[in-house]
Design a protein around this motif. Sequence first.
Motif, PDB file in Angstrom:
ATOM      1  N   SER A   1       0.602  -1.142  -0.182  1.00  0.00           N
ATOM      2  CA  SER A   1      -0.027  -0.083  -0.050  1.00  0.00           C
ATOM      3  C   SER A   1       0.781   1.323  -0.027  1.00  0.00           C
ATOM      4  O   SER A   1       0.325   2.314  -0.057  1.00  0.00           O
ATOM      5  CB  SER A   1      -0.943  -0.106   1.177  1.00  0.00           C
ATOM      6  N   SER A   2       2.061   1.215   0.015  1.00  0.00           N
ATOM      7  CA  SER A   2       3.113   2.450  -0.133  1.00  0.00           C
ATOM      8  C   SER A   2       2.622   3.359  -1.120  1.00  0.00           C
ATOM      9  O   SER A   2       2.594   4.595  -0.619  1.00  0.00           O
ATOM     10  CB  SER A   2       4.454   1.857  -0.036  1.00  0.00           C
ATOM     11  N   SER A   3       2.464   3.003  -2.021  1.00  0.00           N
ATOM     12  CA  SER A   3       2.358   3.834  -3.256  1.00  0.00           C
ATOM     13  C   SER A   3       0.899   4.975  -2.999  1.00  0.00           C
ATOM     14  O   SER A   3       1.081   6.080  -3.099  1.00  0.00           O
ATOM     15  CB  SER A   3       2.287   3.134  -4.621  1.00  0.00           C
ATOM     16  N   ALA A   4      -0.117   4.000  -2.802  1.00  0.00           N
ATOM     17  CA  ALA A   4      -1.345   4.444  -2.523  1.00  0.00           C
ATOM     18  C   ALA A   4      -1.580   5.676  -1.212  1.00  0.00           C
ATOM     19  O   ALA A   4      -1.813   6.582  -1.470  1.00  0.00           O
ATOM     20  CB  ALA A   4      -2.486   3.448  -2.345  1.00  0.00           C
ATOM     21  N   ARG A   5      -0.513   5.205  -0.197  1.00  0.00           N
ATOM     22  CA  ARG A   5      -0.633   6.110   1.173  1.00  0.00           C
ATOM     23  C   ARG A   5       0.263   7.246   0.695  1.00  0.00           C
ATOM     24  O   ARG A   5       0.108   8.245   1.236  1.00  0.00           O
ATOM     25  CB  ARG A   5      -0.004   5.169   1.989  1.00  0.00           C
ATOM     26  N   ARG A   6       1.326   6.963  -0.132  1.00  0.00           N
ATOM     27  CA  ARG A   6       2.195   8.149  -0.298  1.00  0.00           C
ATOM     28  C   ARG A   6       1.406   9.016  -1.186  1.00  0.00           C
ATOM     29  O   ARG A   6       1.596  10.250  -0.937  1.00  0.00           O
ATOM     30  CB  ARG A   6       3.289   7.392  -1.103  1.00  0.00           C
ATOM     31  N   LYS A   7       0.887   8.610  -2.267  1.00  0.00           N
ATOM     32  CA  LYS A   7      -0.026   9.674  -3.112  1.00  0.00           C
ATOM     33  C   LYS A   7      -1.139  10.300  -2.133  1.00  0.00           C
ATOM     34  O   LYS A   7      -1.312  11.417  -2.297  1.00  0.00           O
ATOM     35  CB  LYS A   7      -0.721   8.593  -4.216  1.00  0.00           C
ATOM     36  N   ALA A   8      -1.923   9.415  -1.492  1.00  0.00           N
ATOM     37  CA  ALA A   8      -2.881  10.191  -0.646  1.00  0.00           C
ATOM     38  C   ALA A   8      -2.229  11.345   0.387  1.00  0.00           C
ATOM     39  O   ALA A   8      -2.862  12.414   0.558  1.00  0.00           O
ATOM     40  CB  ALA A   8      -3.674   9.200   0.302  1.00  0.00           C
ATOM     41  N   LYS A   9      -1.039  10.823   0.887  1.00  0.00           N
ATOM     42  CA  LYS A   9      -0.362  11.910   1.800  1.00  0.00           C
ATOM     43  C   LYS A   9       0.039  13.100   0.936  1.00  0.00           C
ATOM     44  O   LYS A   9      -0.327  14.519   1.559  1.00  0.00           O
ATOM     45  CB  LYS A   9       0.765  11.182   2.413  1.00  0.00           C
ATOM     46  N   LYS A  10       0.507  13.156  -0.067  1.00  0.00           N
ATOM     47  CA  LYS A  10       0.687  14.041  -0.967  1.00  0.00           C
ATOM     48  C   LYS A  10      -0.377  15.142  -1.274  1.00  0.00           C
ATOM     49  O   LYS A  10      -0.585  16.383  -1.267  1.00  0.00           O
ATOM     50  CB  LYS A  10       1.553  13.502  -2.383  1.00  0.00           C
ATOM     51  N   LEU A  11      -1.454  14.537  -1.588  1.00  0.00           N
ATOM     52  CA  LEU A  11      -2.839  15.170  -1.638  1.00  0.00           C
ATOM     53  C   LEU A  11      -3.511  15.614  -0.522  1.00  0.00           C
ATOM     54  O   LEU A  11      -4.693  16.229  -0.673  1.00  0.00           O
ATOM     55  CB  LEU A  11      -3.840  14.298  -2.720  1.00  0.00           C
ATOM     56  N   ASN A  12      -3.090  15.215   0.737  1.00  0.00           N
ATOM     57  CA  ASN A  12      -3.638  15.737   1.833  1.00  0.00           C
ATOM     58  C   ASN A  12      -5.141  15.000   1.885  1.00  0.00           C
ATOM     59  O   ASN A  12      -6.021  15.942   2.545  1.00  0.00           O
ATOM     60  CB  ASN A  12      -3.663  17.089   2.185  1.00  0.00           C
ATOM     61  N   VAL A  13      -5.387  13.649   1.632  1.00  0.00           N
ATOM     62  CA  VAL A  13      -6.554  12.903   1.680  1.00  0.00           C
ATOM     63  C   VAL A  13      -6.064  11.715   2.467  1.00  0.00           C
ATOM     64  O   VAL A  13      -5.118  11.358   2.723  1.00  0.00           O
ATOM     65  CB  VAL A  13      -7.066  12.715   0.220  1.00  0.00           C
ATOM     66  N   SER A  14      -7.323  11.037   2.873  1.00  0.00           N
ATOM     67  CA  SER A  14      -6.860   9.583   3.381  1.00  0.00           C
ATOM     68  C   SER A  14      -7.287   8.377   2.371  1.00  0.00           C
ATOM     69  O   SER A  14      -8.194   8.506   1.787  1.00  0.00           O
ATOM     70  CB  SER A  14      -7.625   9.544   4.689  1.00  0.00           C
ATOM     71  N   PHE A  15      -6.684   7.328   2.765  1.00  0.00           N
ATOM     72  CA  PHE A  15      -6.723   5.866   2.007  1.00  0.00           C
ATOM     73  C   PHE A  15      -6.951   5.121   3.031  1.00  0.00           C
ATOM     74  O   PHE A  15      -6.155   4.919   3.974  1.00  0.00           O
ATOM     75  CB  PHE A  15      -5.599   5.900   1.113  1.00  0.00           C
TER      76      PHE A  15
END
Length: 334
Positions: free
Chosen positions: A262-276
């Motif tokens: 899940s690292s890619s999805a969590r990293r993308k979410a963090k960058k966008l300031n949203v939650s996954f």
Amino acid sequence: MKAFIVKKYSKKEALQLTHVTEPVAKENEVLVQIHAAGVNLLDSMIKQGAFKTFLPYKTPIINGHDMAGTVVKVGPGVKNFKIGDEVYARVGDYRIGTFAEYIAVNQSDLALKPRNLSMEEASSIPLVGLTAWQALVEIANVKRGQKVFIQAGSGGVGTFAIQLAKHLGAYVATTTSAKNMDLVKGLGADLVIDYKTQEFSKLLKDYDVVLHSNREKAVLEESLGILKTGGQLISLVGPPTPEFAEEVGLPWYLKIVTKLLSSSARRKAKKLNVSFKFLFMRAEGNQLGLIKQLVEQGIIKPVIDKVFPFEQTNQALSYVETGRSRGKVVIKIR
């Protein structure tokens, strides 16, 4: 009793119809004579061994998660149900087996079935209803006026989730094919996107919640991109997260695996300031009781595509695997 079993994990081998010993209602359990069972993609994935890493069933096992039926025996300690009660449930993990004539169910997984539904209709609700409830009510806490994007609106979860989101007061967008547009509009969808000819990522923005059910990595990234700051993406298909691993008590090495997956999805979410968040729904009789009230009030109605006879359980499962069903597929056992 008759039951369809998974003899061994296999993508090609069908479920086997066989005779097994009728289960016994133990402490806090009721024995239910099953009238109908909902069929889910999860049943196929269990058969194939897709979840054997964190749901290691010892084969042979009886397959099936959803059911509606009549209580015929109650075990010691059961206080909320009696013989003759009409009930429905998504039975708990490690306690599955609804593709059978009888099942012993823990009373905490069970609820009285909605009075205004047939057994077939009631059996179609538990898994998809609990999935939608746990995503939209328990996790997302959807509020009136929020914008919710529900992928695959004409599927089992989608048809239920649209109705629930509208009840909660949300503006609902969804995807489906052209032939199913009238269906999802009739369920309350405000904006319907033809996934074959339109790109949702170009039409949607500033959404509060995405209910994600598409396995393509690109769709996941595009879905994160339509959320507003602080928005939530709740995925039903993964990748699984370390939080999920913690919730279900996976060993340390599987927690590391989920962290990597899940690292890619969590990293993308963090960058966008949203939650996954990854949701693997759980059995919950109390929530089914709340869903029962909505059904009896006419707020939510089941959507059933086909009902198969018990002997055609494998055909029903194959039909679900095509991904073309409108709403739910059910097998009639009694």
